[in-house]
Design a protein around this motif. Sequence first.
Motif, short mmCIF file in Angstrom:
data_model
loop_
_atom_site.label_atom_id
_atom_site.label_comp_id
_atom_site.label_asym_id
_atom_site.label_seq_id
_atom_site.Cartn_x
_atom_site.Cartn_y
_atom_site.Cartn_z
N TRP A 89 0.82 -1.21 0.00
CA TRP A 89 0.00 0.00 0.00
C TRP A 89 0.86 1.26 0.00
O TRP A 89 0.49 2.26 -0.62
CB TRP A 89 -0.97 0.01 1.17
CG TRP A 89 -1.78 1.29 1.22
CD1 TRP A 89 -1.82 2.21 2.20
CD2 TRP A 89 -2.62 1.78 0.17
NE1 TRP A 89 -2.64 3.25 1.86
CE2 TRP A 89 -3.15 3.01 0.61
CE3 TRP A 89 -2.98 1.29 -1.08
CZ2 TRP A 89 -4.02 3.75 -0.17
CZ3 TRP A 89 -3.85 2.06 -1.86
CH2 TRP A 89 -4.36 3.27 -1.41
N ASP A 111 -10.78 -11.02 7.09
CA ASP A 111 -9.70 -10.53 7.95
C ASP A 111 -9.09 -11.67 8.75
O ASP A 111 -9.76 -12.25 9.61
CB ASP A 111 -10.23 -9.48 8.93
CG ASP A 111 -10.64 -8.19 8.26
OD1 ASP A 111 -9.78 -7.30 8.14
OD2 ASP A 111 -11.82 -8.09 7.86
N ASP A 123 -7.22 -1.57 7.50
CA ASP A 123 -7.51 -0.68 6.36
C ASP A 123 -6.64 -0.98 5.14
O ASP A 123 -7.12 -0.88 4.00
CB ASP A 123 -7.31 0.78 6.78
CG ASP A 123 -8.34 1.25 7.79
OD1 ASP A 123 -9.47 0.71 7.78
OD2 ASP A 123 -8.01 2.12 8.60
N GLU A 124 -5.38 -1.31 5.35
CA GLU A 124 -4.45 -1.48 4.23
C GLU A 124 -4.90 -2.50 3.19
O GLU A 124 -4.86 -2.21 1.98
CB GLU A 124 -3.04 -1.82 4.73
CG GLU A 124 -2.34 -0.71 5.47
CD GLU A 124 -2.59 -0.75 6.97
OE1 GLU A 124 -3.67 -1.24 7.39
OE2 GLU A 124 -1.71 -0.32 7.74
N ARG A 126 -7.87 -3.40 2.43
CA ARG A 126 -9.03 -2.84 1.74
C ARG A 126 -8.62 -1.70 0.81
O ARG A 126 -9.19 -1.53 -0.28
CB ARG A 126 -10.07 -2.36 2.76
CG ARG A 126 -10.72 -3.52 3.50
CD ARG A 126 -11.55 -3.08 4.68
NE ARG A 126 -12.35 -4.19 5.19
CZ ARG A 126 -11.88 -5.14 6.00
NH1 ARG A 126 -10.62 -5.08 6.41
NH2 ARG A 126 -12.65 -6.13 6.39
N GLN A 127 -7.65 -0.91 1.23
CA GLN A 127 -7.16 0.16 0.37
C GLN A 127 -6.51 -0.41 -0.88
O GLN A 127 -6.68 0.12 -1.99
CB GLN A 127 -6.16 1.02 1.16
CG GLN A 127 -6.81 1.85 2.24
CD GLN A 127 -5.81 2.45 3.21
OE1 GLN A 127 -4.80 1.85 3.53
NE2 GLN A 127 -6.10 3.65 3.71
N ARG A 145 -13.84 -6.69 9.39
CA ARG A 145 -12.84 -5.92 10.11
C ARG A 145 -12.50 -6.62 11.43
O ARG A 145 -12.29 -7.83 11.45
CB ARG A 145 -13.30 -4.47 10.29
CG ARG A 145 -13.64 -3.78 8.95
CD ARG A 145 -14.17 -2.38 9.14
NE ARG A 145 -13.08 -1.48 9.52
CZ ARG A 145 -12.28 -0.86 8.65
NH1 ARG A 145 -12.42 -1.02 7.36
NH2 ARG A 145 -11.34 -0.07 9.09
#
Length: 222
Positions: A89, A111, A123-124, A126-127, A145
């Motif tokens: 990322w 997750d 978050d990473e 998903r980003q 999550r």
Amino acid sequence: CAVNVLTNLGVDFGYLYEEEPCCGAPLYFFGLEEEFARHCQEAYSKLKSLGVKEIIGLVPSCTNALHNLFPNYVAGFDIEVKHFCQVVWERLSTGKFPLALPEQVDVTYHDPCQLARYLGIIDEPRQVLNSIKGLTLKEPEWTNREWATCCGGGGGFEVVFPELSHILAVNRARELMETNASMIVTHCPACVMQLEEGIKDLGKNNVEVLDLAQVVDRALRR
């Protein structure tokens, strides 16, 4: 796939091959703290003697051991430890590496327990997925999550309690399939194996279960 991804993103890295020490996490999980403490010292000394300054981990359990546990048993632990998706990322967030899949695909993400709960890496992944053109991320309504339910694998659980492990794998696969996605993406080898078994039990032969590294590798090859 991970090697291809890091190489294509311009990450300069090397291998230790046979010289790479085990993280020793099973010793810790089995309650063998003295043995684990001794192993941490030996592994750290080995890594330092080879000039290692940063470690990129692929397995959440190994990454957690090196990042969170080793500093508790090694005074002055000074090796930077990152998980693969964090490094990916960092590169993708620059906008210099456009990603695209050959066709539109609906994806749901699972997750891994240690990645989300122990390392806080939520978050990473998903980003990374949301940066891929042609990919739509669809999440379960509740179980995602830090609230994602376990796949039933890891730590030898699937060996000691195979029947319960299989039940958990099927339950988790069913939760993920409620999104109607055609691909399940996760970021842990144990989770991949468990979810593949769960999907097979549900008869969802048209659903792929892939590691995040495999998806990024596909998107980079376009």
